[in-house]
Design an enzyme around this catalytic site. Sequence first.
Site, PDB file in Angstrom:
ATOM      1  CE1 TYR A 168      -3.813   2.386   1.044  1.00  0.00           C
ATOM      2  CE2 TYR A 168      -2.193   3.262   2.577  1.00  0.00           C
ATOM      3  CZ  TYR A 168      -3.404   3.377   1.925  1.00  0.00           C
ATOM      4  OH  TYR A 168      -4.209   4.458   2.149  1.00  0.00           O
ATOM      5  CE  LYS A 172      -3.675   5.288  -1.220  1.00  0.00           C
ATOM      6  NZ  LYS A 172      -4.761   5.927  -1.984  1.00  0.00           N
TER       7      LYS A 172
HETATM    8  N1  LIG Z   1      -8.661   5.977   6.353  1.00  0.00           N
HETATM    9  C1  LIG Z   1      -7.413   6.407   6.444  1.00  0.00           C
HETATM   10  O1  LIG Z   1      -6.861   6.542   7.567  1.00  0.00           O
HETATM   11  C2  LIG Z   1      -6.643   6.762   5.193  1.00  0.00           C
HETATM   12  C3  LIG Z   1      -5.349   7.268   5.382  1.00  0.00           C
HETATM   13  C4  LIG Z   1      -4.622   7.615   4.252  1.00  0.00           C
HETATM   14  C5  LIG Z   1      -5.168   7.503   3.004  1.00  0.00           C
HETATM   15  N2  LIG Z   1      -6.429   6.995   2.848  1.00  0.00           N
HETATM   16  C6  LIG Z   1      -6.945   6.898   1.483  1.00  0.00           C
HETATM   17  O2  LIG Z   1      -8.173   7.611   1.390  1.00  0.00           O
HETATM   18  C7  LIG Z   1      -8.994   7.051   0.362  1.00  0.00           C
HETATM   19  C8  LIG Z   1     -10.377   6.763   0.919  1.00  0.00           C
HETATM   20  O3  LIG Z   1     -10.258   5.802   1.947  1.00  0.00           O
HETATM   21  P1  LIG Z   1     -11.325   5.620   3.123  1.00  0.00           P
HETATM   22  O4  LIG Z   1     -10.570   5.600   4.379  1.00  0.00           O
HETATM   23  O5  LIG Z   1     -12.459   6.542   2.933  1.00  0.00           O
HETATM   24  O6  LIG Z   1     -11.756   4.110   2.834  1.00  0.00           O
HETATM   25  P2  LIG Z   1     -13.193   3.471   2.565  1.00  0.00           P
HETATM   26  O7  LIG Z   1     -12.934   2.006   2.495  1.00  0.00           O
HETATM   27  O8  LIG Z   1     -14.182   3.996   3.541  1.00  0.00           O
HETATM   28  O9  LIG Z   1     -13.584   4.035   1.138  1.00  0.00           O
HETATM   29  C9  LIG Z   1     -13.002   3.580  -0.062  1.00  0.00           C
HETATM   30  C10 LIG Z   1     -14.085   3.621  -1.151  1.00  0.00           C
HETATM   31  O10 LIG Z   1     -13.479   3.250  -2.390  1.00  0.00           O
HETATM   32  C11 LIG Z   1     -14.392   2.386  -3.073  1.00  0.00           C
HETATM   33  N3  LIG Z   1     -13.657   1.552  -4.035  1.00  0.00           N
HETATM   34  C12 LIG Z   1     -12.856   0.493  -3.766  1.00  0.00           C
HETATM   35  N4  LIG Z   1     -12.405  -0.052  -4.908  1.00  0.00           N
HETATM   36  C13 LIG Z   1     -12.929   0.695  -5.923  1.00  0.00           C
HETATM   37  C14 LIG Z   1     -12.840   0.641  -7.337  1.00  0.00           C
HETATM   38  N5  LIG Z   1     -12.127  -0.332  -7.950  1.00  0.00           N
HETATM   39  N6  LIG Z   1     -13.483   1.560  -8.073  1.00  0.00           N
HETATM   40  C15 LIG Z   1     -14.226   2.529  -7.461  1.00  0.00           C
HETATM   41  N7  LIG Z   1     -14.387   2.613  -6.124  1.00  0.00           N
HETATM   42  C16 LIG Z   1     -13.728   1.717  -5.374  1.00  0.00           C
HETATM   43  C17 LIG Z   1     -15.042   1.572  -1.957  1.00  0.00           C
HETATM   44  O11 LIG Z   1     -16.267   0.980  -2.383  1.00  0.00           O
HETATM   45  C18 LIG Z   1     -15.213   2.618  -0.869  1.00  0.00           C
HETATM   46  O12 LIG Z   1     -16.475   3.258  -0.957  1.00  0.00           O
HETATM   47  C19 LIG Z   1      -8.247   5.821  -0.140  1.00  0.00           C
HETATM   48  O13 LIG Z   1      -7.528   6.125  -1.299  1.00  0.00           O
HETATM   49  C20 LIG Z   1      -7.298   5.514   1.010  1.00  0.00           C
HETATM   50  O14 LIG Z   1      -6.180   4.791   0.565  1.00  0.00           O
HETATM   51  C21 LIG Z   1      -7.177   6.630   3.929  1.00  0.00           C
END
Ligand SMILES: NC(=O)c1ccc[n+]([C@@H]2O[C@H](COP(=O)([O-])OP(=O)(O)OC[C@H]3O[C@@H](n4cnc5c(N)ncnc54)[C@H](O)[C@@H]3O)[C@@H](O)[C@H]2O)c1
Length: 276
Positions: A168, A172
């Site tokens: 991951y 990123k």
């Molecule tokens: N939660 C954290 O602490 C965190 C930290 C750093 C970065 N992020 C990044 O933030 C972004 C959102 O994450 P989140 O925490 O809201 O997670 P989440 O799991 O709540 O949301 C991710 C969304 O992406 C959708 N998704 C997955 N695969 C997909 C695809 N192939 N096509 C379209 N949609 C797809 C899922 O259905 C989900 O609704 C991600 O890129 C994640 O890597 C999150």
Amino acid sequence: MSSPPARERGLKGKVALITGAGGGIGRGIARCLAEEGVHLALADISKSGAEAAAEEMEKFDISAVPYTLDVTDKSQCEDVVDAVNKKFSSLDIVVNNAGVIGGADFKLGMPLSDINEDDWDDTYNVNVKGVFLLCQASLEKMKGKGWGRIINISSRAGRDGRETIPHYSASKAAVIIFTQALAREVAREGITVNAVCPGLIWSAMWKQIAEKLREKFPNFQGKTTREIFDDFVEQTPLGVEQSTEDIGRVVAFLASDDAKTITGQAILVDSGAVMH
Ligand SMILES: NC(=O)c1ccc[n+]([C@@H]2O[C@H](COP(=O)([O-])OP(=O)(O)OC[C@H]3O[C@@H](n4cnc5c(N)ncnc54)[C@H](O)[C@@H]3O)[C@@H](O)[C@H]2O)c1
């Protein structure tokens, strides 16, 4: 005495396409853009997730339309971009937010031998190839207008590799370098390309990580997933988690005219966890 008019940030009436809009951070981004008067195309691989997000936006004075989209599929990306452009007659802002940390049954690293090829491929397909495919499809519609914004959601892990999630972290970091490369290509089109690097947000993704940490490492056993998350938050300088709006507001800033001379950047929103 009448109050001065609200400061206009150049976002009212613009059209944004957000991927992963059904998830935690996606919803926060949608709310923050909706507050600025941005019309929303809310895309997610989960049809019900996209629909629920659109329903939530009904309270704002904008139009919000759900789209089912798997960002790893080139023709779906092209079709959704076409549909959005047809529906709203424009596409001004693209937020590549969809992301995964592997398949449903993914394994954490430490040791690296526990990471399997499928988790590596799934993660790269969504987090890296998905960003490339949607940018490629969207730029066709965005070029030639002199104004555009692409905002890619990377991670703190993309700035400072985390030992339990090396696949991951690498994906990123790839998003950040792709952001820089594209920023240079489209700069003279008036299109800025930036990344946001969130730290710790209590979303479905983090719950999934906490469960895996508890399964694997004895020091987390007996703790709730929320307590495990809180342990990580406590290690950051500010000691506070990020809300989904903390990320959404930075996205709205980068989309606004206030950020018109910012491009190719990767902005950490992580309570000071990474400072380089
Ligand atoms: N939660 C954290 O602490 C965190 C930290 C750093 C970065 N992020 C990044 O933030 C972004 C959102 O994450 P989140 O925490 O809201 O997670 P989440 O799991 O709540 O949301 C991710 C969304 O992406 C959708 N998704 C997955 N695969 C997909 C695809 N192939 N096509 C379209 N949609 C797809 C899922 O259905 C989900 O609704 C991600 O890129 C994640 O890597 C999150």
